[in-house]
Design an enzyme around this catalytic site. Structure first.
Site, mmCIF file in Angstrom:
data_model
loop_
_atom_site.group_PDB
_atom_site.id
_atom_site.type_symbol
_atom_site.label_atom_id
_atom_site.label_comp_id
_atom_site.label_asym_id
_atom_site.label_seq_id
_atom_site.Cartn_x
_atom_site.Cartn_y
_atom_site.Cartn_z
ATOM 1 C CE LYS A 190 -3.765 -2.381 2.318
ATOM 2 N NZ LYS A 190 -4.297 -2.804 3.611
ATOM 3 C CD GLN A 213 -3.563 -4.554 6.701
ATOM 4 O OE1 GLN A 213 -3.653 -3.512 6.072
ATOM 5 N NE2 GLN A 213 -3.928 -5.714 6.205
ATOM 6 C CG ASP A 272 -10.118 -0.149 5.548
ATOM 7 O OD1 ASP A 272 -9.906 -0.732 4.484
ATOM 8 O OD2 ASP A 272 -9.301 -0.068 6.479
HETATM 9 N N1 GUN Z 1 -6.837 -6.775 5.922
HETATM 10 C C1 GUN Z 1 -7.076 -7.459 4.791
HETATM 11 N N2 GUN Z 1 -7.771 -6.701 3.917
HETATM 12 C C2 GUN Z 1 -7.961 -5.497 4.514
HETATM 13 C C3 GUN Z 1 -8.608 -4.285 4.111
HETATM 14 O O1 GUN Z 1 -9.162 -4.154 3.001
HETATM 15 N N3 GUN Z 1 -8.585 -3.271 5.031
HETATM 16 C C4 GUN Z 1 -7.999 -3.402 6.251
HETATM 17 N N4 GUN Z 1 -8.038 -2.356 7.075
HETATM 18 N N5 GUN Z 1 -7.395 -4.511 6.647
HETATM 19 C C5 GUN Z 1 -7.377 -5.557 5.786
#
Ligand code: GUN
Length: 286
Positions: free
Chosen positions: A54, A98, A121
């Site tokens: 990311k 996360q 998110d």
């Molecule tokens: N862990 C796996 N996929 C995601 C996501 O799309 N957002 C977040 N915050 N954690 C994740």
């Protein structure tokens, strides 16, 4: 005839290039680049690698990013204090806690504290509520990526039978709501669904977000269906999805590969959400 492959890597690259131009224009206009702060608690290798990719994707798009890496035994109060600090910082536009988090931290409490206009998110109660009411602001990234892949396949969503397998807050539920908003007839299946195949066989659009390798077999798929695979499992050295790709591609009309399908799209949509969050804060309502 074998299915068309829905190439998430290529689509994500095209969207990221378009986004980079919009980010540059935003940065010129406001004198500040959009900024994403990721909160990583613990040392889950998959989470570390997601957060690193990311950050790389942000840098390529002109988005600033910061990663806050906390020890696995960090008390929940410290994580909440960091959320409050980032909520208050005017140079941080998006906050990404996360998932998964260690057991002492309840993710619902963390997302409950996030400012909705920094919730890239789309998982805060406010943003989920807007989506459920039919007026999404920031919506979850993987579901947005799924919709973009279906649109890129040129498939008519309105009036279609859409079947989603998996009812998670992060994928299944919001994907159902987004498809409903686009006038699909939506069925949401889960671990207690009786006769799963009876549902999946009716699907024009089938989304597999179960988290169990190769659950969707050839005989569960309607000929010509669009099949979107969100699962990711490691079997031996190989990465496989929730769909038995080699068998299902023989009957589906279009199918996402794993890897190279929904994964790159999730990151592209996260970048788009970060710009949308920055616009919400600096230019008004999303
Ligand atoms: N862990 C796996 N996929 C995601 C996501 O799309 N957002 C977040 N915050 N954690 C994740």
């Amino acid at each position: 005839m074998a299915a068309r492959i829905l190439d998430g890597t290529t689509l994500a690259r095209a969207r990221r290039e378009r986004l980079a131009a919009e980010v540059a224009e935003f940065t010129r206009r406001h004198g500040v680049a959009p900024c994403l702060a990721a909160i990583l608690v613990g040392d889950n290798p998959a989470s570390r690698s997601y957060v690193e990719s990311k950050a790389r994707a942000c840098a390529r798009a002109g988005i600033r990013s910061e990663t806050f890496h906390l020890a696995a035994d960090t008390p929940a109060t410290d994580v909440l204090a960091l959320v409050e600090e980032l909520n208050a910082r005017s140079d941080v536009h998006g906050i990404l806690p996360q998932l998964p988090m260690p057991p002492q931290i309840d993710p619902d409490v963390v997302f409950g504290r996030l400012r909705p206009d920094k919730d890239v998110d789309g998982l805060t109660p406010a943003n989920m509520g807007h989506l459920a009411l039919g007026h999404p602001r920031l919506a979850p990234c993987t579901p947005l990526g799924i919709l973009a892949l279906i649109d890129a396949a040129g498939v008519e969503i309105s009036g279609s039978e859409a079947v989603i397998v998996g009812r998670s807050n992060i994928v299944g539920k919001p994907t159902a709501l987004l498809l409903l908003l686009r006038h699909a007839t939506v069925t949401l299946c889960h671990s207690r669904t009786a006769d799963l195949a009876a549902h999946t066989r009716r699907a024009d659009i089938l989304v597999a977000a179960i988290g169990r390798a190769r659950t969707i077999r050839r005989e569960m798929v309607k000929p010509g269906a669009v099949v979107i695979d969100v699962g990711i499992s490691r079997i031996g050295g190989a990465i496989v999805g929730d769909v038995d790709f080699e068998a299902v591609r023989e009957v589906a009309g279009a199918i996402t590969p794993m890897p190279g399908g929904t994964g790159p799209m999730t990151i592209a949509m996260l970048l788009e959400n970060t710009l949308a969050a920055a616009r919400w804060q600096l230019e008004g309502a999303a």
